[in-house]
Design a protein around this motif. Structure first.
Motif, short mmCIF file in Angstrom:
data_model
loop_
_atom_site.label_atom_id
_atom_site.label_comp_id
_atom_site.label_asym_id
_atom_site.label_seq_id
_atom_site.Cartn_x
_atom_site.Cartn_y
_atom_site.Cartn_z
N UNK A 29 46.59 34.42 49.79
CA UNK A 29 46.84 33.28 49.07
C UNK A 29 45.72 32.44 49.05
N UNK A 30 44.13 33.01 48.70
CA UNK A 30 43.33 32.37 48.70
C UNK A 30 43.18 31.73 47.42
N UNK A 31 43.72 30.62 47.27
CA UNK A 31 43.68 29.86 45.99
C UNK A 31 42.51 29.08 45.82
N UNK A 32 41.92 28.76 47.02
CA UNK A 32 40.68 27.71 46.64
C UNK A 32 39.48 28.73 45.97
N UNK A 62 36.46 30.16 41.11
CA UNK A 62 36.00 31.44 40.66
C UNK A 62 36.92 31.95 39.71
N UNK A 63 37.27 31.09 38.47
CA UNK A 63 38.27 31.51 37.52
C UNK A 63 38.06 32.90 37.17
N UNK A 64 39.40 33.58 37.52
CA UNK A 64 39.26 35.04 37.40
C UNK A 64 39.51 35.71 38.53
N UNK A 65 39.35 35.09 39.86
CA UNK A 65 39.49 35.60 41.10
C UNK A 65 40.80 35.46 41.34
N UNK A 66 41.57 36.39 41.98
CA UNK A 66 42.88 36.64 42.10
C UNK A 66 43.22 36.18 43.29
N UNK A 67 44.31 35.30 43.56
CA UNK A 67 44.44 34.84 45.15
C UNK A 67 44.64 36.04 45.95
N UNK A 68 45.05 36.99 45.66
CA UNK A 68 45.42 38.08 46.56
C UNK A 68 44.35 39.29 46.49
N UNK A 69 43.09 38.67 45.88
CA UNK A 69 41.95 39.82 46.02
C UNK A 69 41.61 40.53 47.14
N UNK A 70 41.53 39.76 48.42
CA UNK A 70 41.26 40.48 49.70
C UNK A 70 42.27 41.50 50.03
N UNK A 71 43.61 41.10 49.70
CA UNK A 71 44.87 42.20 49.93
C UNK A 71 44.50 43.32 48.98
N UNK A 72 44.32 43.08 47.66
CA UNK A 72 44.09 44.23 46.90
C UNK A 72 43.13 45.22 47.28
N UNK A 73 41.77 44.58 47.85
CA UNK A 73 40.63 45.56 48.37
C UNK A 73 41.02 46.14 49.58
N UNK A 120 28.34 28.95 34.15
CA UNK A 120 28.77 27.59 33.94
C UNK A 120 30.38 27.57 33.95
N UNK A 121 31.20 28.28 33.68
CA UNK A 121 32.74 28.10 33.99
C UNK A 121 32.95 28.08 35.37
N UNK A 122 32.13 28.52 36.28
CA UNK A 122 32.49 28.56 37.82
C UNK A 122 31.81 27.27 38.31
N UNK A 123 30.74 26.64 37.77
CA UNK A 123 30.09 25.53 38.19
C UNK A 123 31.23 24.34 37.90
N UNK A 124 31.77 24.24 36.43
CA UNK A 124 32.43 23.39 36.04
C UNK A 124 33.81 23.24 37.03
N UNK A 125 34.47 24.36 37.26
CA UNK A 125 35.53 24.35 37.99
C UNK A 125 35.39 24.10 39.44
N UNK A 126 34.24 24.20 39.77
CA UNK A 126 33.95 23.81 41.45
C UNK A 126 33.75 22.38 41.35
#
Length: 494
Positions: free
Chosen positions: A39-42, A47-58, A293-299
């Motif tokens: 659950x990597x919600x940070x 990084x809008x588009x990064x799935x919270x379970x990306x590491x698990x999927x990998x 720019x999307x990632x910058x603003x989200x951050x």
């Protein structure tokens, strides 16, 4: 919501680079997993588009090659250390992690109890795991760790630790939280593998800071904001710069420990396989940003949210002033203020107009919706109702809840459950809404919009009860609040 990160590309690149790293050694790699696996919600926020379970999927893409070792410190067992985000102790979380991994078809080989000095609670936990047929290994606290390298890398140091028996080429070392001893477990295993004639490797999987974007990029500043309580600092990796003439970003703890790791590797292997802390990492996230720019603003928004959380923590005693000061400095470095969060001004303006607590939400299309305090509803409940009506295209004047749906809940709260507050909380308004769907098609139409609340931004003019906070969290809403209680009371009552 705009997307700034290619998650599929990330999964593909990350998996490929891990396979390459395995092949660099004797088909045996110990991979230290930093951060949260499930659950990597940070990461998903910045990084809008990064799935919270990306590491698990990998990991699941490597499931035929991977086995997992869950690490827990004996000291954390003794102290009953609690995961703040889940409210459960680390030892209970070990069981949760094992069950979750197995549920995804991943192989959990064993549990390692680290920093052991004879703690009875650790002994009890070991017996509990063994009754569940989970192999357990003990790694001892070593005098002089981490600086006395000659003692650590010897039969009296790592040599005293149990050798963790593994059967697969990729061994993932993970833990309930930081400070559990993941790196020490990896290095101990390298020592034991070398003694057995196997030249195993070590690598580190951490998403942040991202090494190949600028030091003061908002994504990296947001990582500093997330670890403000640990006082981590991003910095240029001086070892990488000297070795390759390339500027990369790492963080202070890895940079500070690298000379010690280098000396340990040299004693184990005769040479160090890496020239810098950056070399040790496997992190392709920076290559998968597709809209900077999307990632910058989200951050930037994440930094502001962290600031508000720290301010609220000062009031309830869970945070320290130093953390707030650091976040204020990070906001200056990112050239932002709290007013750059649109919902802040809208909520405070509504509160001033009504003379009572208020809330504001930014919908996916950028429209701002507000909610005020009334006799029936608290501002958060009113906000939820107004937002769902807006998303469903229902006129603000249309009533989708009848008093008949609300009054029984109020009576239950005040007459039977002893609450002094008759106004409905967010969870109660959702129950009232769902119970109205049988007789009111508009209520069903509004209820169907709940998934569209995910990722919306909310600010409230007062601190909320835990009930409301948890409801917003479950809905995927990103919440901030002013650091004041609604009532001037010694206790913050719901």
């Amino acid at each position: 919501m705009k997307i700034g990160f290619d998650n599929q590309k990330y999964l593909s690149m990350q998996s490929e680079h891990i396979r390459e790293r395995i092949n660099q050694f004797d088909n045996k790699l110990y991979l230290e997993f930093g951060g949260k696996l499930f659950d990597d919600y940070h990461a998903s926020r910045v990084l809008p588009g990064f799935a919270p379970d990306s590491k698990l999927q990998m990991l699941m893409q490597l499931s035929d090659q991977a086995e997992i070792v869950v690490v827990i410190s004996a000291g954390d067992i003794e102290k009953n250390k609690v995961r703040g985000d889940l409210g459960i102790t680390y030892d209970v979380d070990v069981l949760r992690l094992i069950e979750a991994f197995r549920g995804k078809g991943l192989y959990v080989g064993s549990v390692a109890i680290t920093q052991y000095t004879g703690q009875k609670s650790a002994d009890a936990f070991k017996k509990k795991l063994e009754k569940l047929n989970i192999p357990v290994y003990i790694l001892y606290s070593i005098d002089g760790y981490p600086n006395n390298v000659s003692h650590i890398v010897s039969d009296e140091g790592y040599g005293k630790n149990d050798y963790i028996k593994t059967t697969r080429p990729l061994v993932v070392i993970t833990a309930p939280g930081p400070g559990s001893g993941k790196m020490a477990t990896c290095l101990s295993q390298l020592y034991h593998e070398q003694k057995r004639g196997v030249r195993a490797g070590y690598a580190k999987f951490e998403t942040f800071p991202i090494w190949n974007i600028p030091l003061k990029h908002p994504v990296n500043l947001a990582y500093e904001a997330a670890t403000a309580d640990l006082n981590d600092v991003n910095m240029i990796d001086p070892f990488h710069l000297e070795a390759y003439g390339e500027t990369t970003v790492n963080y202070n703890r890895d940079v500070e420990i690298f000379p010690v790791l280098e000396a340990m590797f040299e004693r184990i292997f005769g040479e160090c396989p890496y020239k810098s802390p950056t070399d040790m990492g496997v992190n392709m996230a920076g290559n998968c940003i597709i809209d900077d720019e999307v990632c910058q603003e989200a951050s930037r928004q994440e930094i502001i949210r962290r600031y508000y959380q720290a301010k609220a923590g000062l009031v309830d005693g869970s945070k320290k002033e130093d953390e707030v000061f650091k976040l204020e400095l990070l906001m200056k470095q990112a050239h932002i203020t709290p007013q750059d969060r649109k919902v802040v001004g809208a909520a405070m303006e509504r509160a001033e107009q009504t003379g009572a607590p208020a809330a504001a939400m930014e919908l996916p299309d950028g429209k701002i919706i507000t909610g005020k305090t009334s006799d029936l509803l608290g501002p958060s409940a009113a906000l939820l109702l107004n937002a769902l009506k807006e998303l469903a295209g229902i006129s603000h004047e249309t009533h989708i809840l009848s008093p008949a749906a609300i009054e029984p809940i109020q009576i239950l709260k005040t007459a039977y459950l002893g609450s002094r507050n008759p106004r409905l909380h967010t969870d109660e308004i959702l129950i009232a809404l769902s119970s109205s769907t049988a007789l009111n098609p508009a209520a069903q139409k509004a209820l169907d919009q709940i998934p569209n609340l995910k990722g919306c931004q909310v600010h409230t003019s007062v601190m909320l009860s835990q009930v409301d906070i948890q409801t917003f969290k479950r809905l995927g809403i990103q919440l901030t609040s002013e650091s004041i209680y609604e009532h001037k009371s010694i206790l913050h009552n719901a």
